[in-house]
Design an enzyme around this catalytic site. Structure first.
Site, mmCIF file in Angstrom:
data_model
loop_
_atom_site.group_PDB
_atom_site.id
_atom_site.type_symbol
_atom_site.label_atom_id
_atom_site.label_comp_id
_atom_site.label_asym_id
_atom_site.label_seq_id
_atom_site.Cartn_x
_atom_site.Cartn_y
_atom_site.Cartn_z
ATOM 1 N N GLU A 73 -8.875 -12.199 -24.679
ATOM 2 C CA GLU A 73 -7.734 -11.274 -24.771
ATOM 3 C C GLU A 73 -6.924 -11.220 -23.480
ATOM 4 O O GLU A 73 -5.689 -11.130 -23.521
ATOM 5 C CB GLU A 73 -8.275 -9.875 -25.097
ATOM 6 C CG GLU A 73 -7.200 -8.860 -25.417
ATOM 7 C CD GLU A 73 -7.822 -7.537 -25.837
ATOM 8 O OE1 GLU A 73 -7.363 -6.511 -25.340
ATOM 9 O OE2 GLU A 73 -8.778 -7.557 -26.636
ATOM 10 N N ASP A 74 -7.593 -11.310 -22.329
ATOM 11 C CA ASP A 74 -6.913 -11.050 -21.050
ATOM 12 C C ASP A 74 -6.772 -12.257 -20.134
ATOM 13 O O ASP A 74 -6.270 -12.128 -19.019
ATOM 14 C CB ASP A 74 -7.655 -9.933 -20.293
ATOM 15 C CG ASP A 74 -7.557 -8.595 -21.013
ATOM 16 O OD1 ASP A 74 -6.614 -8.426 -21.802
ATOM 17 O OD2 ASP A 74 -8.416 -7.733 -20.789
#
Length: 739
Positions: free
Chosen positions: A76-77
């Site tokens: 996600e990051d």
């Protein structure tokens, strides 16, 4: 910062055969890809995955869960994708990370829809592997513990989501300890002043309460020993702040009236009979409070929780609660599914696929209503609303005639009971018996009711049932049936309208409908997939049959056959004037993207210019326009195909509408005069004014004023609020307009 070696040590204590190398590789991978990233506090981002992994290790979960905790944010990051995770860590960890990763392509949606779609993804993933939700709860717990560096509005949004979704999921999975901390942290962020005030009251009384608890636990220990009843441990606690605040607020109690403000917990060995022997000792020692005894051992809660609960009155009238449970029950009550994991593992041997499968079956039973809600509700708002209902604590315990326990939320009716048994039982329900007596279907069920559902094969759900159900399963099923029925009606209506219009052009409707290719092409031009969808759109009133024929025939042929081309265009102007004179339409409201549709304002809320509005297609009435905050709008959402976008027309005519305001005041002389003067001072006409005094010695004034729009109404209400002695001003309803 937490050290990876400390985490590994915790894992090895509970899992001697754990793959320690896997955990170290996950740590190094996470550290490499989160390098340079920081949290809102300014700390390195790696602090967060380490803390999450530590919480998971504290829960005694396995090496795969801890490794996933370290990796849960990398997709996600960072620039890492799932294929890379699969290459380095295998399919199991990849599936868990995928279940925890927010959906990237929905970032353009409103926050509420993003939340709904990400929760939907997580719910579907956790039914396959419960570790998804346990890791997510650990992630949310650490985020809640470290929220002080976020902006207040973001803290409030995340805390509300935690209170609505994640704390109830923890409860559903029996994870009482984690749920309690999430609730208290959310309470602190959402209601900081009330949290401080209640905390101050409890802390002021803490020495007195703890002294009372010490006396109680000493007495319990002494009495159990005297009677030869074995026990493992006696614990005591002061009620949690959130739980205390909720009870005080809901029941409007003083803190002294809360029976379970303090509680003792007695943990026996794993022999159930000792729980009941302990209960008899407690009731012999103190006076039990009637109606405050619950046997969750004989009838366990749906989240696996088991214990005996009783409230008693001690020395000096001090009321307190006593909970009695075995060691095994205690572990399950505190850790829920995480504790269940350990028991399954000890029964089945090493952690392998059979362990996961056994646990999956248990979790599936716990989460079945959530999964049904997820699969049946495609609309984001409906999904979140239904999910909250499913997660609402169930505290009404009813029985089938054969003795099966059916757990339902407060306010549930026989309709909810019927759908809890089976969807077909709900659909064909025609009546119910409670304890042998026939009752209306709207009757609210009470603890201990024996309910028998009466069915008829050809019976169908009624729209009225929506006002008498408390479970999402019942509501979703009823809405689904109504929507299906309305769609069928609308398709039939669309056919009739298209046939009628076709006759005017001398076109065979049968030929048109049988031309599947041509009709589908027209449907595609409207952004619809099938001819049936286009017929439904015509039936709903969203699409004009005349426009459908224009697209089907083509411009030249349509113009040649069009009977309107031979008529004086002044007829249209005349019709518009007649409609306006007879009150059949509202020129101040337009339907976005469509011309010449009849619009009327709903009588229930009669919206004012400037207010947010929504249109609903009502057969025979055209588009009925409601204020978006109207209480009836939620009932209209049963079939969202009939909702249309409407807006205020750019009309310079200043309409005047009558609005009734209800003003509550102090009972003093001159209040009516003060209010009417305040209205007159801003040059607003008063149509009517009435005043009376309530039985609570408050002045009640009803005043009808004429306003142009919402801004004008707001000025009037603000002017009234400034009058000394006015306590509250609210709008009641509006009446017919005048020009």
């Amino acid at each position: 910062m937490i050290r990876i070696e400390d985490i590994i040590e915790k894992v090895q204590e509970n899992h001697p055969n754990a793959d320690v190398d896997l955990i170290r590789r996950a740590y190094l991978f996470s550290a490499l890809h989160h390098k340079g990233q920081t949290r809102a506090s300014g700390e390195p981002y790696l602090v967060h995955p380490l803390a999450v992994a530590d919480i998971i290790a504290e829960m005694r979960l396995d090496d795969i869960s801890v490794s996933t905790g370290l990796l849960h944010d990398v997709v996600e990051d960072t620039l890492v994708d799932l294929d890379t995770i699969k290459k380095y860590f295998g399919e199991k960890i990849t599936a868990l990370v995928d279940g925890l990763t927010k959906i990237a392509h929905i970032s353009n949606l409103p926050k509420e829809q993003q939340q709904a779609e990400n929760v939907r993804k997580m719910v579907l993933a956790m039914i396959t592997d419960v570790r998804v939700v346990i890791i997510k709860l650990a992630d949310r717990l650490h985020n809640m513990r470290t929220m002080e560096f976020l902006k207040p509005e973001k803290r409030a949004r995340i805390s509300q989501e935690t209170l609505d979704i994640y704390a109830p999921i923890a409860h559903r999975l029996g994870m009482g300890k984690l749920r309690s901390e999430l609730e208290d942290l959310s309470f602190r962020n959402l209601h900081p002043q009330e949290y401080k005030r209640l905390s101050k009251v409890v802390e002021a009384r803490r020495p007195e309460l703890e002294a009372a608890l010490e006396r109680i636990t000493d007495t319990i220990r002494e009495k159990l020993n005297e009677n030869g009843v074995p026990f493992v441990e006696i614990q005591s606690r002061v009620k949690r702040l959130y739980s205390l605040w909720k009870k005080i607020k809901k029941r409007k109690l003083a803190i002294e009236e809360v029976y379970d403000l303090i509680a003792a917990r007695i943990i026996t060995n794993n022999d159930k009979k000792n729980c009941y022997l302990t209960l008899s000792v407690i009731h012999d020692t103190w006076t039990p409070v009637p109606e405050r005894f619950k046997d969750w051992i004989g009838s366990p809660r749906d989240n696996l929780y088991q214990a005996l609960h009783t409230s008693v009155v001690g020395r000096g009238g001090q009321a307190f609660e006593v909970q009695i449970r075995t060691q095994e029950m205690h572990y399950v009550a505190e850790e829920g599914v995480a504790a269940h994991w350990r028991y399954k593992q000890s029964q089945l041997g090493n952690e392998d696929d059979s362990t996961i499968e056994e646990l999956r079956k248990t979790v599936e039973l716990l989460l079945l209503p959530l999964v049904e809600t997820t699969e049946e509700n495609q609309d984001s708002e409906d999904f979140i609303e239904s999910l909250k209902l499913d997660l609402y604590p169930k505290d009404v315990y009813t029985f089938t005639p054969l003795g099966k326990v059916i757990e339902l939320p407060r306010g549930a009716t026989p309709i909810d009971f019927a759908y809890s048994i089976h969807s077909e039982v709900g659909d064909t329900c025609t009546g119910a018996k409670i304890n042998g007596r026939i009752v209306p279907l709207r009757t609210k069920l009470q603890n201990g009711n024996v309910v028998e559902i009466l069915t008829t094969p050809n019976s169908k759900p009624s729209r009225d049932w929506l006002g008498h159900v408390a479970t999402s399963r019942a509501r979703t099923r009823i809405r689904h049936f109504i929507a299906k029925q309305q769609r069928a009606d609308s398709i039939e209506m669309g056919k009739r309208l298209l046939e009628k219009e076709s006759r005017k052009f001398g076109v065979s409707a049968k030929k048109l409908l049988n031309d599947e290719k041509g009709f589908k092409k027209v449907a595609n031009e409207y952004g619809l997939g099938r001819g049936e969808d286009l017929l439904a759109s015509i039936g709903y009133g969203k699409t004009l049959p005349r426009n459908v024929l224009a697209k089907y025939l083509g411009p030249e042929k349509f113009k040649k056959l069009d009977p309107e081309t031979r008529k004086d265009t002044r007829i249209g102007t005349g019709i518009k004037a007649v409609r306006k004179f007879m009150g059949l339409g509202d020129d101040s409201i337009v339907v976005k993207g469509v011309d010449n549709l009849l619009t009327t304002r709903a009588r229930c809320c009669n919206p004012l210019r400037g207010e947010e509005i929504i249109g609903y297609i009502s057969l025979g009435k055209g588009i009925v326009v409601h204020n978006k905050r109207c209480s009836n709008v939620k009932h209209l959402m049963v079939n969202k195909d009939r909702i249309v976008e409407v807006d205020w027309a750019r009309n310079e005519d200043r309409e005047v509408r009558s609005v009734i305001l209800f003003v509550t005041t102090e009972d003093r002389t001159g209040m009516l005069a003060g209010i009417t003067n305040a209205i007159s001072d801003i040059k607003t006409n008063i149509r009517d004014a009435k005043a009376r005094v309530s039985n609570r010695d408050e002045g009640l004034i009803e005043v009808t004023v004429e306003v142009h729009d919402k801004k004008h109404l707001d000025r009037v209400m603000n002017s009234i609020r400034k009058v000394p002695g006015v306590l509250e001003v609210e709008r009641v309803h509006t009446t017919k307009s005048k020009k």
